[in-house]
Design an enzyme around this catalytic site. Structure first.
Site, mmCIF file in Angstrom:
data_model
loop_
_atom_site.group_PDB
_atom_site.id
_atom_site.type_symbol
_atom_site.label_atom_id
_atom_site.label_comp_id
_atom_site.label_asym_id
_atom_site.label_seq_id
_atom_site.Cartn_x
_atom_site.Cartn_y
_atom_site.Cartn_z
ATOM 1 N N ASP A 1 37.861 47.146 28.984
ATOM 2 C CA ASP A 1 36.694 47.833 28.892
ATOM 3 C C ASP A 1 36.832 48.926 27.563
ATOM 4 O O ASP A 1 36.545 49.795 27.575
ATOM 5 C CB ASP A 1 36.024 48.395 29.766
ATOM 6 C CG ASP A 1 35.699 47.307 31.128
ATOM 7 O OD1 ASP A 1 35.521 46.290 30.761
ATOM 8 O OD2 ASP A 1 35.636 47.909 32.232
ATOM 9 N N LYS B 1 39.263 40.234 32.127
ATOM 10 C CA LYS B 1 37.933 40.257 32.237
ATOM 11 C C LYS B 1 37.314 41.135 30.980
ATOM 12 O O LYS B 1 37.823 42.178 30.781
ATOM 13 C CB LYS B 1 37.572 41.015 33.652
ATOM 14 C CG LYS B 1 35.977 41.186 33.614
ATOM 15 C CD LYS B 1 35.714 41.368 35.134
ATOM 16 C CE LYS B 1 35.871 42.989 35.398
ATOM 17 N NZ LYS B 1 34.737 43.952 34.563
ATOM 18 N N HIS C 1 33.940 42.467 28.644
ATOM 19 C CA HIS C 1 32.549 42.896 28.407
ATOM 20 C C HIS C 1 32.230 42.803 26.698
ATOM 21 O O HIS C 1 32.280 43.894 25.849
ATOM 22 C CB HIS C 1 32.312 44.245 28.642
ATOM 23 C CG HIS C 1 32.012 44.283 30.436
ATOM 24 N ND1 HIS C 1 33.145 45.128 31.150
ATOM 25 C CD2 HIS C 1 30.959 44.095 31.088
ATOM 26 C CE1 HIS C 1 32.679 45.004 32.333
ATOM 27 N NE2 HIS C 1 31.443 44.237 32.353
ATOM 28 N N LYS D 1 27.170 39.377 34.067
ATOM 29 C CA LYS D 1 26.184 39.458 35.113
ATOM 30 C C LYS D 1 24.712 38.965 34.728
ATOM 31 O O LYS D 1 23.807 39.952 34.841
ATOM 32 C CB LYS D 1 26.256 41.022 35.488
ATOM 33 C CG LYS D 1 27.379 41.644 35.990
ATOM 34 C CD LYS D 1 27.359 43.191 36.392
ATOM 35 C CE LYS D 1 28.741 43.535 36.976
ATOM 36 N NZ LYS D 1 29.502 44.039 35.915
ATOM 37 N N ASP E 1 18.547 36.740 34.877
ATOM 38 C CA ASP E 1 17.200 36.477 34.367
ATOM 39 C C ASP E 1 16.719 35.189 34.951
ATOM 40 O O ASP E 1 17.513 34.611 35.709
ATOM 41 C CB ASP E 1 17.162 36.520 32.815
ATOM 42 C CG ASP E 1 15.867 37.384 32.595
ATOM 43 O OD1 ASP E 1 14.756 36.748 32.964
ATOM 44 O OD2 ASP E 1 15.689 38.193 31.575
ATOM 45 N N THR F 1 16.076 31.644 30.392
ATOM 46 C CA THR F 1 16.690 32.827 29.401
ATOM 47 C C THR F 1 18.293 32.791 29.732
ATOM 48 O O THR F 1 18.760 32.787 28.701
ATOM 49 C CB THR F 1 16.053 33.899 30.066
ATOM 50 O OG1 THR F 1 14.606 33.932 29.985
ATOM 51 C CG2 THR F 1 16.537 35.197 29.269
ATOM 52 N N SER G 1 30.802 47.787 43.812
ATOM 53 C CA SER G 1 31.426 49.115 44.463
ATOM 54 C C SER G 1 30.896 50.352 43.948
ATOM 55 O O SER G 1 31.734 51.465 44.285
ATOM 56 C CB SER G 1 32.869 48.891 43.801
ATOM 57 O OG SER G 1 32.852 48.958 42.160
ATOM 58 N N GLN H 1 31.439 55.459 40.831
ATOM 59 C CA GLN H 1 32.218 54.175 41.197
ATOM 60 C C GLN H 1 33.181 54.761 42.253
ATOM 61 O O GLN H 1 33.824 55.728 42.304
ATOM 62 C CB GLN H 1 33.098 53.709 39.762
ATOM 63 C CG GLN H 1 34.063 52.843 39.798
ATOM 64 C CD GLN H 1 33.535 51.550 40.442
ATOM 65 O OE1 GLN H 1 32.888 51.195 41.098
ATOM 66 N NE2 GLN H 1 34.166 50.486 39.688
ATOM 67 N N GLY I 1 40.809 48.216 35.598
ATOM 68 C CA GLY I 1 40.459 48.504 34.444
ATOM 69 C C GLY I 1 41.010 49.954 33.898
ATOM 70 O O GLY I 1 42.296 49.729 33.373
#
Length: 483
Positions: A263, A285, A287, A318, A321, A325, A376, A434, A454
């Site tokens: 991230d 992973k 973003h 995530k 919608d 969309t 989490s 978190q 992360g």
């Protein structure tokens, strides 16, 4: 409980005050239901609330011994209170979560370890809320063998509770309610048939709920924490989803169950970390919407690193919608996620439409989706019936969905993989709530498959050394579960 004149009158009363509603309802879990129960309204009708508490009491007192009552928060609390006051039975209160100040207790009230406590609930579907309360009571030494509920939706909750040593006593059953309302001229036969079909088609199996009670015997409890599971190799034979098979193959060959959440906000930083950490992970992973200099050349470089070091790419978008969309978000736009991400994830709040929309784009490209069953962060709402509905949605779309983002195992079906975020070497939380768990806690005790780390890696003084430590901790935890 047999249908007496009192219970028949209660059913009609609940219908008249709109506590029982029939029609088309999308539940907060995303499932479309022909019936909705809003039993919170009974607090505005004292006579009905007293009648309900009397019937709850009658449902258990003839053959159940208990010293305390505990209502499942929050709707059942006034019912338990009425029972406690009228029948002079001590009551306990279970908090939804412990406070960070004061006594920090989860269970409030006066009791002695070993006392029996009866759980009181308004509605039981899967039994998760009762199990959560039983677990909290178990943890302070109280014994739970029975629970009483006003309405049993007959969707598997009674069997699930029985498999965990809790007998469920009910005043009303959903099928009974609909039939009596038909007899009273309140519902048509078509609605009754629709309710019966809904019950049959929306069953929660015993294994679908992850919560398991702690046994009174500590030694037995410790043994049960470590359950023998399938190896990655054997698991691959069970899984039918191509992404799950690829992932398990990587996990076996590289001896890792570590997913790295990178991230950072610059493309070059991502690529640098992917090069350094790639040999030790099964998933990287991303973003991508936080990248300040995103470009398609970056994606090509990232794909090359994924091929070089043999890890899958997971874009943590995530999606949440409506179907049309999310189709556009997934397949179009500047990120073109479906072209490069092996894995995506989605919230189940919008219902089946979100999965159907994503599936139209991802399935032909042999992509896979994870549903967010738990989170989490402190105070999140992905609990109870929401989690149960996520499991059911995964079962209904297992050609595209192959697992969950969750803090524990929420399905015992081995074809579904569980990935848990918020993992660090020490338990704790950050200033944004978190909450962190250790690799051993996640893999051994909570039954997850993959740890997601992360900041614990990319903010470390030596990210490579730290990644190796996490890989070893996660993989060694896995080895404990297969011996």
């Amino acid at each position: 409980m047999e249908c007496t004149t009192n219970t028949r009158k209660l059913i009609v009363d609940l219908f008249e005050i709109n506590a029982l509603k029939f029609g088309k309802f999308t539940l907060k879990s995303g499932i479309e239901s022909p019936v909705y129960f809003d039993l919170r309204v009974i607090v505005s009708y004292p006579a009905i609330m007293e009648k309900v508490s009397d019937l709850l009491w009658d449902a258990v007192t003839s053959d159940v011994e208990f010293k305390h009552l505990c209502g499942v928060p929050y709707t059942a609390l006034p019912l338990a209170t009425c029972m406690a006051v009228k029948y002079n039975k001590p009551m306990l209160i279970r908090r939804k979560e412990a406070k960070d100040y004061g006594t920090k207790k989860m269970i409030e009230g006066v009791f002695v370890e070993g006392d029996k406590c009866l759980i009181v609930e308004d509605v039981v579907t899967s039994g998760t809320s009762v199990m959560e309360t039983a677990q909290s009571l178990d943890q302070v030494g109280l014994k739970v063998t029975d629970a009483v509920v006003l309405l049993n939706r007959e969707q598997g909750g009674k069997n699930m509770l029985a498999s965990n040593g809790i007998q469920l006593h009910s005043v009303l059953k959903l099928s009974q309610v609909s039939k009596i309302l038909e007899q009273e001229g309140k519902l048509s036969k078509e609605v009754v048939d629709e309710v019966e079909q809904f019950i049959v088609k929306n069953q929660f199996q015993n294994g679908a709920v992850a919560l398991k009670r702690k046994q009174e015997n500590k030694e037995e409890s410790e043994k049960k924490k470590i359950k023998q599971r399938l190896t990655y190799k054997d698991r691959k034979e069970v899984c039918c989803h191509i992404v799950a098979q690829k992932l398990l193959d990587i996990m076996e060959k590289k001896s890792t169950n570590l997913a790295f959440s990178v991230d950072v906000t610059k493309c070059q930083e991502v690529l640098k970390l992917a090069e350094l950490i790639g040999p030790y992970i099964c998933i990287l992973k991303t973003h991508v919407d936080i990248l300040e200099d995103f470009n398609q050349d970056f994606i090509k470089s990232l794909q090359a690193l994924a091929d070089k070091h043999q890890f899958l790419l997971f874009e943590d978008r995530k999606y949440g919608d409506i179907g049309n969309t999310v189709k556009l978000q997934y397949g179009s736009g500047m990120y073109k996620t479906s072209e490069w991400a092996h894995i995506i994830n989605a919230h189940t709040v919008p219902g089946d439409g979100v999965v159907k929309g994503l599936k139209e784009i991802g399935l032909p490209k042999e992509r896979g989706c994870l549903l967010i069953g738990q989170m989490s962060s402190k105070g999140n709402l992905a609990t109870g019936s929401y989690t149960d509905a996520s499991v059911l949605m995964a079962e209904n779309h297992s050609d595209f969905v192959f697992g969950f983002i969750s803090t524990s195992q929420i399905s015992q079906n081995p074809k579904f993989l569980h990935m848990t975020p918020g993992v660090k070497m020490a338990v704790g939380k950050d200033n944004l709530e978190q909450q962190y768990l250790t690799p051993e806690e996640v893999i051994v005790n909570r039954g997850s498959d993959i740890i997601i780390v992360g900041r614990g890696i990319y903010q470390a003084d030596d990210p490579v050394k730290t990644a190796i430590a996490y890989r070893e901790a996660g993989y060694n935890a896995y080895l404990q579960t297969i011996v």
